[in-house]
Motif scaffolding. Structure first.
Motif, PDB file in Angstrom:
ATOM      1  N   GLN A  72       0.818  -1.218   0.000  1.00  0.00           N
ATOM      2  CA  GLN A  72       0.000   0.000   0.000  1.00  0.00           C
ATOM      3  C   GLN A  72       0.852   1.269   0.000  1.00  0.00           C
ATOM      4  N   GLU A  73       1.874   1.303   0.820  1.00  0.00           N
ATOM      5  CA  GLU A  73       2.630   2.549   1.028  1.00  0.00           C
ATOM      6  C   GLU A  73       3.820   2.720   0.095  1.00  0.00           C
ATOM      7  N   LYS A  74       4.389   1.626  -0.378  1.00  0.00           N
ATOM      8  CA  LYS A  74       5.579   1.670  -1.245  1.00  0.00           C
ATOM      9  C   LYS A  74       6.665   2.625  -0.704  1.00  0.00           C
ATOM     10  N   PRO A  75       7.163   2.347   0.501  1.00  0.00           N
ATOM     11  CA  PRO A  75       8.223   3.221   1.044  1.00  0.00           C
ATOM     12  C   PRO A  75       9.502   3.087   0.228  1.00  0.00           C
ATOM     13  N   ASP A  76      10.272   4.183   0.108  1.00  0.00           N
ATOM     14  CA  ASP A  76      11.564   4.038  -0.581  1.00  0.00           C
ATOM     15  C   ASP A  76      12.710   3.807   0.405  1.00  0.00           C
ATOM     16  N   THR A  77      12.438   4.088   1.698  1.00  0.00           N
ATOM     17  CA  THR A  77      13.467   3.909   2.721  1.00  0.00           C
ATOM     18  C   THR A  77      12.826   3.220   3.936  1.00  0.00           C
ATOM     19  N   VAL A  78      13.557   2.305   4.537  1.00  0.00           N
ATOM     20  CA  VAL A  78      13.071   1.640   5.754  1.00  0.00           C
ATOM     21  C   VAL A  78      14.146   1.801   6.822  1.00  0.00           C
ATOM     22  N   VAL A  79      13.737   2.284   8.002  1.00  0.00           N
ATOM     23  CA  VAL A  79      14.671   2.369   9.127  1.00  0.00           C
ATOM     24  C   VAL A  79      14.107   1.493  10.235  1.00  0.00           C
ATOM     25  N   ASN A  80      14.840   0.438  10.564  1.00  0.00           N
ATOM     26  CA  ASN A  80      14.307  -0.552  11.502  1.00  0.00           C
ATOM     27  C   ASN A  80      14.807  -0.343  12.927  1.00  0.00           C
ATOM     28  N   PHE A  81      13.954   0.314  13.731  1.00  0.00           N
ATOM     29  CA  PHE A  81      14.221   0.462  15.166  1.00  0.00           C
ATOM     30  C   PHE A  81      13.513  -0.623  15.965  1.00  0.00           C
ATOM     31  N   ASP A 110      12.815  -9.385   3.658  1.00  0.00           N
ATOM     32  CA  ASP A 110      12.107 -10.043   2.557  1.00  0.00           C
ATOM     33  C   ASP A 110      11.143  -9.067   1.874  1.00  0.00           C
ATOM     34  N   ALA A 111      10.477  -8.253   2.684  1.00  0.00           N
ATOM     35  CA  ALA A 111       9.543  -7.271   2.107  1.00  0.00           C
ATOM     36  C   ALA A 111      10.302  -6.268   1.237  1.00  0.00           C
ATOM     37  N   CYS A 112      11.467  -5.859   1.696  1.00  0.00           N
ATOM     38  CA  CYS A 112      12.276  -4.906   0.922  1.00  0.00           C
ATOM     39  C   CYS A 112      12.686  -5.517  -0.416  1.00  0.00           C
ATOM     40  N   ARG A 113      13.037  -6.799  -0.389  1.00  0.00           N
ATOM     41  CA  ARG A 113      13.393  -7.477  -1.659  1.00  0.00           C
ATOM     42  C   ARG A 113      12.195  -7.550  -2.589  1.00  0.00           C
ATOM     43  N   LYS A 114      11.063  -7.962  -1.999  1.00  0.00           N
ATOM     44  CA  LYS A 114       9.872  -8.222  -2.816  1.00  0.00           C
ATOM     45  C   LYS A 114       9.352  -6.940  -3.473  1.00  0.00           C
ATOM     46  N   PHE A 115       9.320  -5.861  -2.672  1.00  0.00           N
ATOM     47  CA  PHE A 115       8.681  -4.632  -3.183  1.00  0.00           C
ATOM     48  C   PHE A 115       9.713  -3.609  -3.681  1.00  0.00           C
ATOM     49  N   GLY A 116      10.990  -3.797  -3.285  1.00  0.00           N
ATOM     50  CA  GLY A 116      12.038  -2.891  -3.747  1.00  0.00           C
ATOM     51  C   GLY A 116      12.105  -1.626  -2.908  1.00  0.00           C
ATOM     52  N   VAL A 117      13.289  -1.307  -2.399  1.00  0.00           N
ATOM     53  CA  VAL A 117      13.479  -0.046  -1.661  1.00  0.00           C
ATOM     54  C   VAL A 117      14.838   0.542  -2.042  1.00  0.00           C
ATOM     55  N   GLY A 118      14.986   1.827  -1.792  1.00  0.00           N
ATOM     56  CA  GLY A 118      16.273   2.476  -2.051  1.00  0.00           C
ATOM     57  C   GLY A 118      17.251   2.233  -0.923  1.00  0.00           C
ATOM     58  N   ARG A 119      16.706   1.985   0.283  1.00  0.00           N
ATOM     59  CA  ARG A 119      17.593   1.758   1.423  1.00  0.00           C
ATOM     60  C   ARG A 119      16.859   1.022   2.541  1.00  0.00           C
ATOM     61  N   PHE A 120      17.529   0.023   3.097  1.00  0.00           N
ATOM     62  CA  PHE A 120      17.088  -0.590   4.364  1.00  0.00           C
ATOM     63  C   PHE A 120      18.172  -0.288   5.383  1.00  0.00           C
ATOM     64  N   HIS A 121      17.793   0.426   6.447  1.00  0.00           N
ATOM     65  CA  HIS A 121      18.787   0.717   7.481  1.00  0.00           C
ATOM     66  C   HIS A 121      18.452  -0.038   8.771  1.00  0.00           C
ATOM     67  N   GLN A 122      19.423  -0.806   9.239  1.00  0.00           N
ATOM     68  CA  GLN A 122      19.259  -1.583  10.461  1.00  0.00           C
ATOM     69  C   GLN A 122      19.893  -0.820  11.623  1.00  0.00           C
ATOM     70  N   VAL A 123      19.060  -0.496  12.632  1.00  0.00           N
ATOM     71  CA  VAL A 123      19.570   0.223  13.805  1.00  0.00           C
ATOM     72  C   VAL A 123      20.098  -0.815  14.792  1.00  0.00           C
ATOM     73  N   SER A 124      21.407  -0.878  14.901  1.00  0.00           N
ATOM     74  CA  SER A 124      21.999  -1.886  15.778  1.00  0.00           C
ATOM     75  C   SER A 124      22.694  -1.224  16.966  1.00  0.00           C
ATOM     76  N   THR A 125      23.494  -2.001  17.652  1.00  0.00           N
ATOM     77  CA  THR A 125      24.005  -1.566  18.948  1.00  0.00           C
ATOM     78  C   THR A 125      25.477  -1.927  19.112  1.00  0.00           C
ATOM     79  N   ASP A 126      26.168  -1.159  19.944  1.00  0.00           N
ATOM     80  CA  ASP A 126      27.568  -1.503  20.252  1.00  0.00           C
ATOM     81  C   ASP A 126      27.664  -2.807  21.044  1.00  0.00           C
ATOM     82  N   GLU A 127      26.527  -3.261  21.603  1.00  0.00           N
ATOM     83  CA  GLU A 127      26.572  -4.490  22.416  1.00  0.00           C
ATOM     84  C   GLU A 127      26.946  -5.715  21.578  1.00  0.00           C
TER      85      GLU A 127
END
Ligand code: NAD
Ligand code: DAU
Length: 339
Positions: A72-81, A110-127
């Motif tokens: 529905q939304e077709k985001p071009d960027t995903v930031v995963n918090f 998988d959703a990013c692959r299927k629908f296509g995005v310009g960027r997937f950003h994974q918010v990770s940690t120093d841990e």
């Protein structure tokens, strides 16, 4: 830009939503959040009527719901918090951490692959790097430091990082990963050290310090984390990991005493309690790469940021009193009773 922000009703995701709408008013933000105990619509109160913002309640681990949102939304960027984020809870119930942090990240990829995005950003940690010895103040985590996790939480975050980087290598998905040190600031859930200590001190309750309070964390004001992620999603190189941290290392005891002093409360409120199992000793980030490549540097020192944060909790009692509902009280009782 049309950005899907997952976990945007939480502490850092919520601050990021506010940051994006303020600094990039032409961009559109869709916030996807399951509203677990840590998600709070009160954090998003100020943006709910903004026409550039919308909210969907769903779990990142719910493939059908996530695909429907992408369709529905077709985001071009995903930031995963979105994540289970509290180490102590991961020691109580590791399974949920695997489900959300690993499987949920897998569904988003998988959703990013299927629908296509310009960027997937994974918010990770120093841990994910494990810990450093207390006495080796010359050592810092770089992006090349081997992953060496201690808790179910950090192990699940490391797995998610590796999965994201594998999707870059194998499927050419445009992925970036950031690994940040401990954040603090407004909207921080009061199970974490700084807000818990502020709220307990305000209520003249004991301040539970694990072990001897000598463990060291590298504190970063949350807005500086948001500005770093903003630079990475706009200018960071795909397939790369960026460390984020501000050289604000403090022992837990120093942090607790600073809070007591600022609130004019006695140190007799400090109570040393049984240590966290597997407790990481010291975190310290070398953020040279993001500084050199993207020109990022933190703007807020710990001395300023902690005063701003304390003042925020004094001014926003309604926000944290709403959070301290029955389920949180039950957790607190379970975690600290007889410790
Ligand atoms: P938080 O616990 O305050 O917020 C997490 C948010 O994710 C909540 O709104 C929650 O409802 C949501 N969520 C949980 N499970 C979900 C699911 N299955 N589907 C959708 N939403 C879900 O966490 P935080 O401190 O804001 O951390 C955000 C991210 O940053 C996490 O990935 C964490 O690992 C990472 N991180 C945190 C810190 C820190 O100091 N807090 C530092 C570095 C990295
Ligand atoms: O380093 C980044 C990480 O920082 C994030 O990935 C995590 O999501 C985030 O929760 C945070 O993890 P920590 O375990 O460092 O944060 P926490 O606030 O739980 O604890 C900070 C330090 O304070 C740690 O050494 C444990 C100690 N502590 C914590 C609590 C809740 C206490 O001494 N007493 C407490 O009651």
């Amino acid at each position: 830009m049309k950005t899907l922000v997952t976990g945007g009703a939480g502490f850092i995701g919520g601050n990021f939503v506010h940051y994006q709408l303020k600094h990039h008013p032409d961009d559109t933000i869709i916030c996807l959040d399951a509203l677990t105990y840590a998600g709070n619509m009160g954090t998003l109160k100020g943006v709910l009527t903004n026409p550039k913002f919308s909210f969907v309640q769903a779990s990142i681990a719910d493939r059908e719901a996530v695909y429907a949102i992408f369709e529905q939304e077709k985001p071009d960027t995903v930031v995963n918090f979105a994540a289970e984020s509290h180490v102590d809870r991961s020691i109580e119930d590791p399974g949920l951490f695997l489900q959300t942090n690993i499987m949920g990240t897998g569904v988003l990829l998988d959703a990013c692959r299927k629908f296509g995005v310009g960027r997937f950003h994974q918010v990770s940690t120093d841990e994910v790097y494990g810990d450093l010895p207390l006495e080796r103040t010359d050592l810092f985590f770089t992006e090349e430091t081997p992953l060496h996790t201690s808790s179910p939480y950090s192990a699940s975050k490391a797995a998610a990082d590796l999965l994201a980087l594998a999707y870059f290598r194998t499927f050419k998905l445009p992925v970036t990963v950031s690994r940040c040190s401990n954040n603090y600031g407004p909207y921080h859930f009061p199970e974490k050290l700084i807000p818990l200590m502020i709220i307990n001190a305000l209520s003249d309750k004991a301040l539970p310090v694990y072990g001897k309070g000598e463990n060291i964390r590298d504190w970063l004001y949350v807005e500086d984390h948001c500005s770093a992620i903003d630079l990475i999603i706009r200018g960071g190189r795909v397939g790369e990991v960026y460390n984020i941290g501000g050289h604000n290392e403090r022992t837990n005891l120093q942090v607790v005493k600073t809070i007591l002093h600022a609130l004019n409360k006695p140190e007799s409120l400090i109570r040393f309690v049984t240590d966290r199992p597997g407790h990481d000793l010291r975190y310290a980030i070398d953020a040279t790469k993001i500084k050199q490549e993207l020109g990022w540097a933190p703007e807020t020192t710990f001395d300023t940021g902690i005063q701003t944060t304390i003042q925020w909790y004094l001014n926003n009692e309604d926000w944290w009193r709403d959070v301290l509902d029955g389920s949180y009280r039950a957790y607190y009782e379970r975690m600290y009773h007889n410790r």
